[in-house]
Design a protein around this motif. Structure first.
Motif, PDB file in Angstrom:
ATOM      1  N   VAL A  96      -6.004   2.973  -7.292  1.00 30.05           N
ATOM      2  CA  VAL A  96      -5.908   2.855  -8.746  1.00 30.05           C
ATOM      3  C   VAL A  96      -4.704   3.678  -9.181  1.00 30.05           C
ATOM      4  O   VAL A  96      -4.549   4.827  -8.770  1.00 30.05           O
ATOM      5  CB  VAL A  96      -7.189   3.398  -9.421  1.00 30.05           C
ATOM      6  N   ASN A  97      -3.842   3.081 -10.002  1.00 32.00           N
ATOM      7  CA  ASN A  97      -2.650   3.764 -10.485  1.00 32.00           C
ATOM      8  C   ASN A  97      -2.619   3.782 -12.005  1.00 32.00           C
ATOM      9  O   ASN A  97      -2.868   2.753 -12.647  1.00 32.00           O
ATOM     10  CB  ASN A  97      -1.395   3.067  -9.968  1.00 32.00           C
ATOM     11  N   SER A  98      -2.270   4.936 -12.545  1.00 35.36           N
ATOM     12  CA  SER A  98      -2.142   5.071 -13.992  1.00 35.36           C
ATOM     13  C   SER A  98      -0.847   4.411 -14.457  1.00 35.36           C
ATOM     14  O   SER A  98       0.024   4.098 -13.644  1.00 35.36           O
ATOM     15  CB  SER A  98      -2.139   6.552 -14.370  1.00 35.36           C
ATOM     16  N   PRO A  99      -0.696   4.235 -15.761  1.00 29.56           N
ATOM     17  CA  PRO A  99       0.570   3.700 -16.275  1.00 29.56           C
ATOM     18  C   PRO A  99       1.735   4.579 -15.820  1.00 29.56           C
ATOM     19  O   PRO A  99       1.601   5.799 -15.716  1.00 29.56           O
ATOM     20  CB  PRO A  99       0.400   3.775 -17.792  1.00 29.56           C
ATOM     21  N   TRP A 115      -2.855   0.232 -16.558  1.00 30.02           N
ATOM     22  CA  TRP A 115      -3.491   0.674 -15.312  1.00 30.02           C
ATOM     23  C   TRP A 115      -3.495  -0.485 -14.322  1.00 30.02           C
ATOM     24  O   TRP A 115      -3.601  -1.658 -14.713  1.00 30.02           O
ATOM     25  CB  TRP A 115      -4.915   1.139 -15.571  1.00 30.02           C
ATOM     26  N   THR A 116      -3.373  -0.174 -13.029  1.00 30.61           N
ATOM     27  CA  THR A 116      -3.407  -1.207 -11.997  1.00 30.61           C
ATOM     28  C   THR A 116      -4.326  -0.796 -10.851  1.00 30.61           C
ATOM     29  O   THR A 116      -4.588   0.385 -10.629  1.00 30.61           O
ATOM     30  CB  THR A 116      -2.004  -1.482 -11.411  1.00 30.61           C
ATOM     31  N   LEU A 117      -4.776  -1.799 -10.138  1.00 33.36           N
ATOM     32  CA  LEU A 117      -5.530  -1.628  -8.897  1.00 33.36           C
ATOM     33  C   LEU A 117      -4.754  -2.394  -7.837  1.00 33.36           C
ATOM     34  O   LEU A 117      -4.556  -3.604  -7.962  1.00 33.36           O
ATOM     35  CB  LEU A 117      -6.949  -2.178  -9.041  1.00 33.36           C
ATOM     36  N   VAL A 118      -4.264  -1.684  -6.824  1.00 38.81           N
ATOM     37  CA  VAL A 118      -3.454  -2.303  -5.781  1.00 38.81           C
ATOM     38  C   VAL A 118      -4.289  -2.411  -4.509  1.00 38.81           C
ATOM     39  O   VAL A 118      -4.797  -1.406  -3.996  1.00 38.81           O
ATOM     40  CB  VAL A 118      -2.167  -1.503  -5.516  1.00 38.81           C
ATOM     41  N   ALA A 119      -4.416  -3.637  -4.027  1.00 39.69           N
ATOM     42  CA  ALA A 119      -5.114  -3.914  -2.772  1.00 39.69           C
ATOM     43  C   ALA A 119      -4.051  -4.160  -1.703  1.00 39.69           C
ATOM     44  O   ALA A 119      -3.170  -5.006  -1.885  1.00 39.69           O
ATOM     45  CB  ALA A 119      -6.011  -5.140  -2.936  1.00 39.69           C
ATOM     46  N   ASP A 120      -4.104  -3.397  -0.612  1.00 42.83           N
ATOM     47  CA  ASP A 120      -3.084  -3.467   0.425  1.00 42.83           C
ATOM     48  C   ASP A 120      -3.744  -3.669   1.787  1.00 42.83           C
ATOM     49  O   ASP A 120      -4.337  -2.738   2.346  1.00 42.83           O
ATOM     50  CB  ASP A 120      -2.253  -2.185   0.404  1.00 42.83           C
ATOM     51  N   ARG A 121      -3.629  -4.872   2.320  1.00 48.80           N
ATOM     52  CA  ARG A 121      -4.248  -5.192   3.618  1.00 48.80           C
ATOM     53  C   ARG A 121      -3.634  -4.394   4.760  1.00 48.80           C
ATOM     54  O   ARG A 121      -4.288  -4.193   5.788  1.00 48.80           O
ATOM     55  CB  ARG A 121      -4.111  -6.682   3.898  1.00 48.80           C
ATOM     56  N   ARG A 122      -2.405  -3.926   4.593  1.00 48.82           N
ATOM     57  CA  ARG A 122      -1.756  -3.147   5.655  1.00 48.82           C
ATOM     58  C   ARG A 122      -2.412  -1.779   5.822  1.00 48.82           C
ATOM     59  O   ARG A 122      -2.183  -1.103   6.821  1.00 48.82           O
ATOM     60  CB  ARG A 122      -0.271  -2.972   5.350  1.00 48.82           C
ATOM     61  N   GLN A 123      -3.237  -1.371   4.869  1.00 49.43           N
ATOM     62  CA  GLN A 123      -3.908  -0.078   4.916  1.00 49.43           C
ATOM     63  C   GLN A 123      -5.336  -0.169   5.480  1.00 49.43           C
ATOM     64  O   GLN A 123      -6.075   0.804   5.424  1.00 49.43           O
ATOM     65  CB  GLN A 123      -3.949   0.537   3.517  1.00 49.43           C
ATOM     66  N   VAL A 124      -5.700  -1.317   6.005  1.00 50.12           N
ATOM     67  CA  VAL A 124      -7.026  -1.509   6.623  1.00 50.12           C
ATOM     68  C   VAL A 124      -6.881  -1.318   8.130  1.00 50.12           C
ATOM     69  O   VAL A 124      -6.078  -1.986   8.774  1.00 50.12           O
ATOM     70  CB  VAL A 124      -7.583  -2.921   6.310  1.00 50.12           C
ATOM     71  N   PHE A 125      -7.665  -0.388   8.678  1.00 51.77           N
ATOM     72  CA  PHE A 125      -7.641  -0.093  10.106  1.00 51.77           C
ATOM     73  C   PHE A 125      -9.067  -0.223  10.647  1.00 51.77           C
ATOM     74  O   PHE A 125      -9.832   0.741  10.612  1.00 51.77           O
ATOM     75  CB  PHE A 125      -7.095   1.316  10.354  1.00 51.77           C
TER      76      PHE A 125
END
Length: 85
Positions: A34-37, A12-22
């Protein structure tokens, strides 16, 4: 660097993406996902923390295992701090 991936148990992963902050439209974007395997299911961090579920590509709900939930709860503050810094 605009993205940071936090790796949890069982793929499992947690992806933080600053480009998605508005800042002018806080309801837009998905800065913490949050992404599953194998990437077969995903959900926003807030939703997963509230429901312990993700959505699959086919529209079904996939429960998030307890050990992954514990990891997300422990990682959420670090991810939020990173993405909104």
């Amino acid at each position: 660097m605009n993205t940071q991936t936090f790796h949890g148990p069982d793929g499992w992963t947690l992806v933080a993406d600053r480009r998605q902050v508005f800042p002018d439209d806080p309801g837009q974007g998905t800065p913490l996902m949050v992404n599953s395997p194998l990437g077969t299911a995903s959900g926003t961090l807030n939703r997963v923390l509230e429901t312990a579920e993700t959505d699959t590509d086919s529209g079904r709900l996939l429960p998030v295992p307890g050990r992954v939930m514990a990891w997300l709860e422990n990682t959420a503050d670090d991810a939020q701090t990173w993405v909104f810094a």
